[in-house]
Design a protein around this motif. Structure first.
Motif, mmCIF file in Angstrom:
data_model
loop_
_atom_site.group_PDB
_atom_site.id
_atom_site.type_symbol
_atom_site.label_atom_id
_atom_site.label_comp_id
_atom_site.label_asym_id
_atom_site.label_seq_id
_atom_site.Cartn_x
_atom_site.Cartn_y
_atom_site.Cartn_z
ATOM 1 N N ALA A 310 -9.664 43.682 19.059
ATOM 2 C CA ALA A 310 -9.949 44.626 17.983
ATOM 3 C C ALA A 310 -9.593 43.980 16.653
ATOM 4 O O ALA A 310 -8.746 43.079 16.588
ATOM 5 C CB ALA A 310 -9.164 45.917 18.171
ATOM 6 N N ASP A 311 -10.252 44.428 15.605
ATOM 7 C CA ASP A 311 -9.896 43.990 14.259
ATOM 8 C C ASP A 311 -10.086 45.152 13.283
ATOM 9 O O ASP A 311 -10.458 46.257 13.687
ATOM 10 C CB ASP A 311 -10.697 42.756 13.845
ATOM 11 C CG ASP A 311 -12.197 43.012 13.793
ATOM 12 O OD1 ASP A 311 -12.632 44.146 14.075
ATOM 13 O OD2 ASP A 311 -12.946 42.078 13.471
ATOM 14 N N MET A 312 -9.821 44.901 12.006
ATOM 15 C CA MET A 312 -9.867 45.963 11.009
ATOM 16 C C MET A 312 -10.670 45.519 9.797
ATOM 17 O O MET A 312 -10.719 44.332 9.466
ATOM 18 C CB MET A 312 -8.446 46.349 10.561
ATOM 19 C CG MET A 312 -7.529 46.781 11.689
ATOM 20 S SD MET A 312 -5.829 47.068 11.146
ATOM 21 C CE MET A 312 -6.000 48.683 10.369
ATOM 22 N N ALA A 313 -11.269 46.492 9.138
ATOM 23 C CA ALA A 313 -11.931 46.268 7.861
ATOM 24 C C ALA A 313 -11.569 47.426 6.945
ATOM 25 O O ALA A 313 -11.676 48.588 7.340
ATOM 26 C CB ALA A 313 -13.451 46.186 8.042
ATOM 27 N N THR A 314 -11.095 47.096 5.738
ATOM 28 C CA THR A 314 -10.749 48.122 4.758
ATOM 29 C C THR A 314 -11.738 47.997 3.616
ATOM 30 O O THR A 314 -11.677 47.050 2.814
ATOM 31 C CB THR A 314 -9.306 47.951 4.258
ATOM 32 O OG1 THR A 314 -8.415 47.990 5.378
ATOM 33 C CG2 THR A 314 -8.940 49.056 3.286
ATOM 34 N N ASP A 315 -12.660 48.944 3.550
ATOM 35 C CA ASP A 315 -13.781 48.827 2.601
ATOM 36 C C ASP A 315 -14.501 50.166 2.547
ATOM 37 O O ASP A 315 -14.132 51.118 3.259
ATOM 38 C CB ASP A 315 -14.735 47.721 3.072
ATOM 39 C CG ASP A 315 -15.482 47.058 1.915
ATOM 40 O OD1 ASP A 315 -15.732 47.758 0.908
ATOM 41 O OD2 ASP A 315 -15.816 45.871 2.041
ATOM 42 N N HIS A 316 -15.530 50.238 1.723
ATOM 43 C CA HIS A 316 -16.379 51.421 1.653
ATOM 44 C C HIS A 316 -17.766 51.082 2.200
ATOM 45 O O HIS A 316 -18.241 49.947 2.075
ATOM 46 C CB HIS A 316 -16.500 51.922 0.211
ATOM 47 C CG HIS A 316 -15.261 52.590 -0.290
ATOM 48 N ND1 HIS A 316 -14.118 51.893 -0.599
ATOM 49 C CD2 HIS A 316 -14.995 53.895 -0.533
ATOM 50 C CE1 HIS A 316 -13.186 52.738 -1.013
ATOM 51 N NE2 HIS A 316 -13.694 53.954 -0.981
ATOM 52 N N ILE A 317 -18.388 52.047 2.806
ATOM 53 C CA ILE A 317 -19.717 51.851 3.377
ATOM 54 C C ILE A 317 -20.771 51.900 2.276
ATOM 55 O O ILE A 317 -20.795 52.843 1.474
ATOM 56 C CB ILE A 317 -20.012 52.933 4.438
ATOM 57 C CG1 ILE A 317 -19.053 52.791 5.623
ATOM 58 C CG2 ILE A 317 -21.460 52.871 4.901
ATOM 59 C CD1 ILE A 317 -19.134 53.922 6.632
ATOM 60 N N SER A 329 -18.461 45.446 -0.141
ATOM 61 C CA SER A 329 -18.061 44.070 -0.442
ATOM 62 C C SER A 329 -19.142 43.055 -0.107
ATOM 63 O O SER A 329 -19.032 41.883 -0.476
ATOM 64 C CB SER A 329 -16.792 43.729 0.335
ATOM 65 O OG SER A 329 -17.057 43.766 1.734
ATOM 66 N N GLY A 330 -20.150 43.505 0.643
ATOM 67 C CA GLY A 330 -21.182 42.595 1.108
ATOM 68 C C GLY A 330 -20.993 42.163 2.547
ATOM 69 O O GLY A 330 -21.888 41.537 3.138
ATOM 70 N N GLN A 331 -19.857 42.484 3.156
ATOM 71 C CA GLN A 331 -19.627 42.162 4.569
ATOM 72 C C GLN A 331 -20.498 43.054 5.446
ATOM 73 O O GLN A 331 -20.712 44.231 5.147
ATOM 74 C CB GLN A 331 -18.153 42.370 4.923
ATOM 75 C CG GLN A 331 -17.819 42.038 6.371
ATOM 76 C CD GLN A 331 -16.369 42.330 6.719
ATOM 77 O OE1 GLN A 331 -15.602 42.797 5.876
ATOM 78 N NE2 GLN A 331 -15.994 42.063 7.960
ATOM 79 N N HIS A 332 -20.989 42.486 6.519
ATOM 80 C CA HIS A 332 -21.810 43.243 7.455
ATOM 81 C C HIS A 332 -21.092 43.339 8.801
ATOM 82 O O HIS A 332 -20.613 42.341 9.350
ATOM 83 C CB HIS A 332 -23.173 42.577 7.658
ATOM 84 C CG HIS A 332 -24.098 43.372 8.530
ATOM 85 N ND1 HIS A 332 -24.215 43.170 9.886
ATOM 86 C CD2 HIS A 332 -24.950 44.384 8.231
ATOM 87 C CE1 HIS A 332 -25.098 44.017 10.389
ATOM 88 N NE2 HIS A 332 -25.561 44.762 9.406
#
Length: 499
Positions: A310-317, A329-332
């Motif tokens: 598992a991992d985490m992403a802290t961002d907005h959709i 952020s541009g991450q997919h």
């Protein structure tokens, strides 16, 4: 159709409803009682939610009923075990034949002339409307909408080729083996789902707008296990229950008294548990206990992160596309399955509209009395548990208070009890202002008000409430009584009409 009449009707056959019914059935076996339940089984929340890993987030020594000890070495119980615990309690106290299943309730009207409640109920399977009347209602229907959770719309979600699932409507046949999963959310549900799904999924990513505080806690109580070798089980249960209640209260008060220190300790705790994860994912924007702390039994959530499953992403959709989620952020994030652990849709009292002689009651202009009754509403109890402690602690002492209230009414010949505000205590402060999770913030305009003090103020303090509900006099000059004999008793006053 002739209305079925009962002395007491309890709404909801979950933990609160069955627990409250047990107190009343034990103290007043001669009172007629019915439990009206929307679903087809007892269990409430624990029958509804079936997502992977579903469990309690409070220890079972204090989350279980005080009159039916939870004998298990496990600290946090699985959802199925809690469901069976509720059903076993209902069987043990002879409540199964008192439950009426499949009933949807939309309103309840108090008839002043008849001094009873009238409750029309739709039996959803047959389409038949059944009418119930009772002298006293105890609403234990919880605080959220059972039909659906909170589910915001995400731009482009129609383009996504995979499956979108909300935990409240988890498909029984969902196969996530070898799949890429994104779990949207950072609350208790997400913290539970992520490690459970990581056992079979190819990879699970928890996508959060803001991190939460997560505490690893032992999944087995080794101290209690040791005591069980030399002491009776009931003694061990009582000691453990008191210890855990004091620990929870102490932790809460410490976080309130020293928020910055508590914040640093909790962030450090999370970072040490998963050192391979950037600390930004463990740095909430709020102080501890502004929202509930999340529990990770034996640190299973952190184990999943350390293992790489598992991992985490802290961002907005930004938007969904065919293969996953594009972030601001541009991450997919690629996904075969997206789990929207986006929270509950708050619905107080099961959505029941209260009426006094067919005049609707605006609950947002009413105060709660002792956190258990509603200003100006006769013969109406409402079990609303704690936000900073196990929910059922309030159910236990609430049930005890109701029995004391019934005893007072019988002794004085009263048939009606109504909390009445004589001193203009109403404020604009909501009953849960200061508690800030998203699902509560979205529902502030639906909440009853706080009073300036006394029994009109919701304390969320078990110790104070226990004294208030189980020791302080029932006849306090605020609770007004009416009935053929009530006016003859110097400790009670006649009921005055109030809207």
């Amino acid at each position: 159709m002739t209305a079925q009449h009962y002395d007491i009707i309890i709404i909801g056959a979950g933990l609160s409803g069955i627990g409250t019914a047990c107190h009343i059935a034990r103290e007043y076996p001669g009172k007629t009682m019915a439990i009206l339940e929307r679903r087809e089984k007892v269990g409430g929340t624990w029958d509804l939610f079936r997502y992977p890993g579903i469990r309690s987030d409070s220890d079972m020594a204090s989350f279980g009923f005080n009159f039916k000890p939870w004998y298990s070495d496990k600290v946090l119980a699985k959802g199925g075990d809690i469901r069976e615990y509720v059903a076993e309690t209902a069987r043990e106290f002879g409540l199964y034949d008192k439950v009426k299943y499949g009933l949807k309730l939309e309103k309840a009207n108090w008839s002043s002339s008849n001094q009873h409640w009238v409750i029309p109920a739709l039996h959803e399977a047959s389409g038949e409307t059944r009418t119930y009347t009772c002298g006293f209602i105890v609403n234990c229907a919880g605080y959220y909408n059972y039909d659906h959770g909170y589910r915001p719309h995400f731009e482009g979600e129609e383009r996504f080729k995979g499956q979108i699932v909300h935990p409240q409507q988890w498909p029984e046949d969902l196969d996530y083996s070898g799949k890429k999963v994104v779990v949207i959310g950072s609350g208790a549900t997400a913290i539970t789902v992520v490690p459970a799904m990581a056992e079979k999924a190819a990879r699970v990513t928890m996508l959060q707008r803001s991190p939460s505080y997560i505490m690893a806690m032992p999944d087995t109580d080794k101290v209690s296990m040791a005591m069980n070798k030399v002491m009776p089980k009931k003694w061990v249960f009582n000691i453990t229950r008191k210890r855990n209640i004091l620990f929870q209260r102490g932790l809460y008060l410490a976080c309130q008294r020293w928020p910055e220190k508590a914040r640093k300790l909790l962030i450090s705790h999370m970072s040490k548990r998963a050192p391979n994860i950037d600390v930004k994912h463990f740095t909430p924007s709020y102080m501890p206990w502004d929202q509930r702390l999340c529990a990770a039994p034996d640190g299973d959530f952190f184990d999943a992160l350390r293992s790489g499953k598992a991992d985490m992403a802290t961002d907005h959709i930004d938007h969904f596309d065919e293969t996953g989620i594009m972030l601001k952020s541009g991450q997919h994030l690629e996904a075969d399955i997206i789990v929207t652990a986006t929270g509950l849709d708050v619905q107080l009292m099961g959505g029941l509209q209260l009426e006094l002689d067919h005049e609707p009651v605006n609950l947002t202009q009413k105060m709660t009395y002792k956190g258990l009754m509603i200003q100006d509403i006769p013969n109406y109890g409402w079990i609303f548990g704690y936000t900073n402690a196990p929910w059922t602690l309030k159910s236990d002492i609430g049930g005890q208070y109701l029995c004391r209230l019934f005893d007072q009414m019988e002794k004085t010949g009263a048939t009606v009890a109504t909390p009445v505000d004589h001193h203009n205590n109403l404020t604009e402060v909501g009953m849960l202002d200061g508690f800030a999770p998203g699902y509560i913030n979205r529902a502030k305009d639906r909440m009853p008000r706080q009073g300036r003090g006394g029994p009109w103020k919701v304390t969320m303090h078990y110790g104070q409430d226990k004294k208030l509900l189980t020791e302080d006099p029932v006849a306090d000059g605020i609770l007004e009584f009416a009935g053929p004999e009530a006016a003859r008793d110097s400790n009670v006053t006649p009921l005055r009409a109030s809207a």
